[in-house]
Every structure is written in C-alpha cells, then in structure tokens.
Enzyme design. Sequence first.
Site, PDB file in Angstrom:
ATOM      1  N   SER A  27       0.871  -1.178   0.000  1.00 22.05           N
ATOM      2  CA  SER A  27       0.000   0.000   0.000  1.00 22.05           C
ATOM      3  C   SER A  27       0.903   1.222   0.000  1.00 22.05           C
ATOM      4  O   SER A  27       2.069   1.147   0.418  1.00 22.05           O
ATOM      5  CB  SER A  27      -0.878  -0.002   1.256  1.00 22.05           C
ATOM      6  OG  SER A  27      -1.486   1.269   1.461  1.00 22.05           O
TER       7      SER A  27
ATOM      8  N   TYR B 244      -2.270  -0.342  10.857  1.00 19.80           N
ATOM      9  CA  TYR B 244      -2.191  -0.736   9.447  1.00 19.80           C
ATOM     10  C   TYR B 244      -0.897  -0.243   8.803  1.00 19.80           C
ATOM     11  O   TYR B 244      -0.202  -0.999   8.116  1.00 19.80           O
ATOM     12  CB  TYR B 244      -3.398  -0.187   8.689  1.00 19.80           C
ATOM     13  CG  TYR B 244      -3.426  -0.597   7.234  1.00 19.80           C
ATOM     14  CD1 TYR B 244      -3.529  -1.933   6.872  1.00 19.80           C
ATOM     15  CD2 TYR B 244      -3.352   0.360   6.226  1.00 19.80           C
ATOM     16  CE1 TYR B 244      -3.558  -2.315   5.539  1.00 19.80           C
ATOM     17  CE2 TYR B 244      -3.378  -0.006   4.890  1.00 19.80           C
ATOM     18  CZ  TYR B 244      -3.489  -1.354   4.549  1.00 19.80           C
ATOM     19  OH  TYR B 244      -3.501  -1.717   3.225  1.00 19.80           O
TER      20      TYR B 244
END
Length: 237
Positions: A141, A154
């Site tokens: 990501s 995260y």
Amino acid sequence: MELQGKTVLITGASKGIGRQLAEDLAAQGVNLGLVARSEQELTEVQQAAEKAGAKVIIFTGSVADEELAIQAVEATVAKFGGIDFLINNAGYGIFGPTESYTADSWGDLYDTNVKGTFLFCKAALGPMKKAGGGHIINIASDVAKRVFDGGALYCSSKFAQDAFSAALRKEVRRDGIKVSVVYSGLVDTAFHPDPHAPEKKDWLTARNMSATIRYIMTQPEHVVIDELMIHPLSQDY
C-alpha cells in the site's frame, strides 16, 4: 514474457484484486493456485477460471497458518511442476486511535499482512531456487511509505511488509528470483467499508490493479520492477 503455461500462486484470491487477477490470468492460459479464507467464494473463482480454460487448485484457510502455506506450495508444485509467480495479495486494515486496538487485533492484522507474506515467501523459495528463478510480487500500500492519523496499526504492518520485501530482494537476486512490491492508493474493493461512497467513482479499480500486476509479470527475464507506486489521479499522495 508470455504468461501462457506459467504457474501462479495467489493469496487473497476470493475477492477484489486477487479475484480479478485470477480471472484475468485464467484468460491468458496460466495454471493457478488460489488461497483464501472463504471456500464458497474461492470455489466460485475456481469455476470461473476453469471455464476460461485455466487449470486451478484451491486452498482454504488463513495465510498465517504455516501448514497451509507449505501445503499450498507443495501441492501446486506437485500438480503443475513448479511455481513461476507468487502473488502475496492477502491483507486487511483496522483503523482508529491507538488505544482502540486490542492486543488480539494487533496480532491478527500482523499475522495476515506480515506473517502471511513471510510464510508464503519462505515456502516458495525452495522450489524457485531449485528451478533457477521465480518472481514474488507483494501487494502492499502507499502507506508503506507514509502514515496517517488513525493508521498506526495498518501503516506499521505495511512498513514491516515492505522492509521484509526489500531485504528479501537483496537476498535472492543471486538466485535469479525477482521481488516486486506494488504500492497502491485508493482502490474500489471490499477493503473499504462503504461500497457506495460517491468518491469511489474516481478510485482505482480491481481491474486497474490486475493490469498493473500483469505488467510487472510480463517484463523480460532480465528486467525486474522492484517497486511500483500507483494512485488514482484524484488522490493527492
């Protein structure tokens, strides 16, 4: 590089990016090993891929289960003769203030996003080294390169996944094994909770991501795309 006849093992293959990639690769005549938690959804992907002409084997369970990782790799190698590509796509996110995370939620997310990537890489390295090459593509990501308020859990997991990938890349180049990382921005998949958010019309799609991953896969044998960052134009990185 032509993909027809190649063998690809994909985690997180039952929905979103993983499902789209599996279906697109099936149309190109690859052999597929597919891993996900949902047996029903995974069976649907298998049926669609086989209808497109691909040979498929599926594995149900958590990517954090070392026995599953070993079984998936060994069975895929036994069925198709090797693994040309490993796509570590499984992952999820939990967001909010740091004090809202439990020890279990922290551990569960790291198990999927970090440990799962490690376990499948570890299992696949033996067959790839024996074959004299292979290609690992880890779907990370853009938050592996930046952080945001509410993303301590995260973001840190994606930083860890990225660091592991970068070190592994240096380790296995001498074995002819490529390691690529894709850093995506906003993608319109089930990862994001509101499927009807109006801004999603400008986000990346699973098809965009599949095309990007296949672009990395189809480079000549002497070429490796180490890192690829991709965003929708509407997102300011």
